[in-house]
Design a protein around this motif. Sequence first.
Motif, PDB file in Angstrom:
ATOM      1  N   ALA A   1      96.098  42.336  12.111  1.00 50.55           N
ATOM      2  CA  ALA A   1      95.443  41.155  11.550  1.00 50.55           C
ATOM      3  C   ALA A   1      95.475  41.196  10.026  1.00 50.55           C
ATOM      4  O   ALA A   1      95.717  40.172   9.368  1.00 50.55           O
ATOM      5  CB  ALA A   1      94.010  41.062  12.058  1.00 50.55           C
ATOM      6  N   GLU A   2      95.267  42.365   9.459  1.00 49.14           N
ATOM      7  CA  GLU A   2      95.313  42.508   7.994  1.00 49.14           C
ATOM      8  C   GLU A   2      96.713  42.239   7.463  1.00 49.14           C
ATOM      9  O   GLU A   2      96.892  41.555   6.447  1.00 49.14           O
ATOM     10  CB  GLU A   2      94.852  43.905   7.600  1.00 49.14           C
ATOM     11  N   ALA A   3      97.740  42.776   8.156  1.00 46.55           N
ATOM     12  CA  ALA A   3      99.114  42.573   7.716  1.00 46.55           C
ATOM     13  C   ALA A   3      99.501  41.105   7.796  1.00 46.55           C
ATOM     14  O   ALA A   3     100.170  40.576   6.900  1.00 46.55           O
ATOM     15  CB  ALA A   3     100.060  43.416   8.574  1.00 46.55           C
ATOM     16  N   ILE A   4      99.100  40.431   8.853  1.00 51.26           N
ATOM     17  CA  ILE A   4      99.423  39.012   8.996  1.00 51.26           C
ATOM     18  C   ILE A   4      98.719  38.189   7.920  1.00 51.26           C
ATOM     19  O   ILE A   4      99.301  37.256   7.350  1.00 51.26           O
ATOM     20  CB  ILE A   4      99.041  38.517  10.404  1.00 51.26           C
ATOM     21  N   ALA A   5      97.481  38.540   7.621  1.00 48.72           N
ATOM     22  CA  ALA A   5      96.737  37.816   6.591  1.00 48.72           C
ATOM     23  C   ALA A   5      97.402  37.949   5.222  1.00 48.72           C
ATOM     24  O   ALA A   5      97.317  37.033   4.390  1.00 48.72           O
ATOM     25  CB  ALA A   5      95.301  38.324   6.541  1.00 48.72           C
ATOM     26  N   GLN A   6      98.077  39.063   4.989  1.00 49.90           N
ATOM     27  CA  GLN A   6      98.748  39.279   3.700  1.00 49.90           C
ATOM     28  C   GLN A   6     100.067  38.513   3.603  1.00 49.90           C
ATOM     29  O   GLN A   6     100.529  38.205   2.498  1.00 49.90           O
ATOM     30  CB  GLN A   6      99.000  40.774   3.490  1.00 49.90           C
ATOM     31  N   ALA A   7     100.678  38.204   4.741  1.00 50.93           N
ATOM     32  CA  ALA A   7     101.954  37.468   4.751  1.00 50.93           C
ATOM     33  C   ALA A   7     101.953  36.523   5.947  1.00 50.93           C
ATOM     34  O   ALA A   7     102.645  36.753   6.936  1.00 50.93           O
ATOM     35  CB  ALA A   7     103.129  38.434   4.831  1.00 50.93           C
ATOM     36  N   PRO A   8     101.174  35.451   5.881  1.00 55.14           N
ATOM     37  CA  PRO A   8     100.990  34.576   7.050  1.00 55.14           C
ATOM     38  C   PRO A   8     102.290  33.919   7.509  1.00 55.14           C
ATOM     39  O   PRO A   8     103.151  33.555   6.705  1.00 55.14           O
ATOM     40  CB  PRO A   8      99.996  33.524   6.540  1.00 55.14           C
TER      41      PRO A   8
ATOM     42  N   LEU B   1      92.189  34.786  14.261  1.00 49.67           N
ATOM     43  CA  LEU B   1      92.996  34.922  13.053  1.00 49.67           C
ATOM     44  C   LEU B   1      93.932  33.724  12.905  1.00 49.67           C
ATOM     45  O   LEU B   1      94.041  33.136  11.820  1.00 49.67           O
ATOM     46  CB  LEU B   1      93.812  36.212  13.119  1.00 49.67           C
ATOM     47  N   ALA B   2      94.625  33.372  13.996  1.00 48.08           N
ATOM     48  CA  ALA B   2      95.538  32.237  13.941  1.00 48.08           C
ATOM     49  C   ALA B   2      94.795  30.946  13.610  1.00 48.08           C
ATOM     50  O   ALA B   2      95.284  30.112  12.839  1.00 48.08           O
ATOM     51  CB  ALA B   2      96.274  32.100  15.273  1.00 48.08           C
ATOM     52  N   ALA B   3      93.602  30.791  14.166  1.00 45.68           N
ATOM     53  CA  ALA B   3      92.815  29.584  13.878  1.00 45.68           C
ATOM     54  C   ALA B   3      92.385  29.545  12.420  1.00 45.68           C
ATOM     55  O   ALA B   3      92.464  28.499  11.756  1.00 45.68           O
ATOM     56  CB  ALA B   3      91.604  29.534  14.801  1.00 45.68           C
ATOM     57  N   ARG B   4      91.944  30.690  11.901  1.00 43.29           N
ATOM     58  CA  ARG B   4      91.458  30.733  10.526  1.00 43.29           C
ATOM     59  C   ARG B   4      92.577  30.466   9.526  1.00 43.29           C
ATOM     60  O   ARG B   4      92.381  29.772   8.520  1.00 43.29           O
ATOM     61  CB  ARG B   4      90.820  32.107  10.248  1.00 43.29           C
TER      62      ARG B   4
END
Length: 253
Positions: A158-165, A183-186
């Motif tokens: 989740a952290e990695a995806i948030a850094q490079a959505p 995470l996907a919704a946010r």
Amino acid sequence: MSASRSAPRLLALDTATDTVHLALVQGDAVQVRALPGGAQSSAALLPAIRDLLAHGGLALRDLDAIAFGHGPGAFTGLRTACAVAQGLAVGAERPLLALDTLAALAESARQQGETAEAVWSVLDARMGEVYAARWCRGADGGWTADVPVALYSPAALAEAIAQAPAPLAGNALTVQAEVLGPLAARLVLASWPAAVPGGAALAVLARAAQARGAWIDPALALPLYVRDKVAQTTAEREALRATAATVAAAGAA
């Protein structure tokens, strides 16, 4: 190598998940098959390949190359794909193309309607973990990882995806829904939980690899292990060689 790059004849297989996926590429035409994986895959795979080739009117030696999904995925499945691909390639004297199973997930999402040029592939690795990578699509239809394949805990992913959505593709969206769903919704990310390394996706990757001339010697083919167990034991290496030799003998017959 005498293969025609404009109208390749390619066999592709992936056994990294609970379903075995096959594709036969003949120029622009593609035939696909899907069959149960797991313990049944070894027994069913060769007959399915023979049937697919027969429907295409081809023998193994008519192929330009044999492509296989080298992982990541289930250890047994990866060994099966590698051994069968090696054996067929040796028996038919054809080169191999190693395909990234997670790249096939990204391509599967594209085929389902995803238009983004980058996709996170998220494959359930069991034991509460996820295989993942972020892929960017090239002009040739192939995919390159700008965040390389790795094994993640759900929180670390989740952290990695948030850094490079980027949009998400793969069955970890269902298995790790409590983390990846919010995470996907946010982040307002499209999600493709039904993305799989299917035959149509493998065909695209195989064509791109063939066009690049990314052939490898069958003797150099190895599964992509991502977990801590990255080295094969002596018994595993011997089993891999024995399976490949058996398949090679069958393919040459």
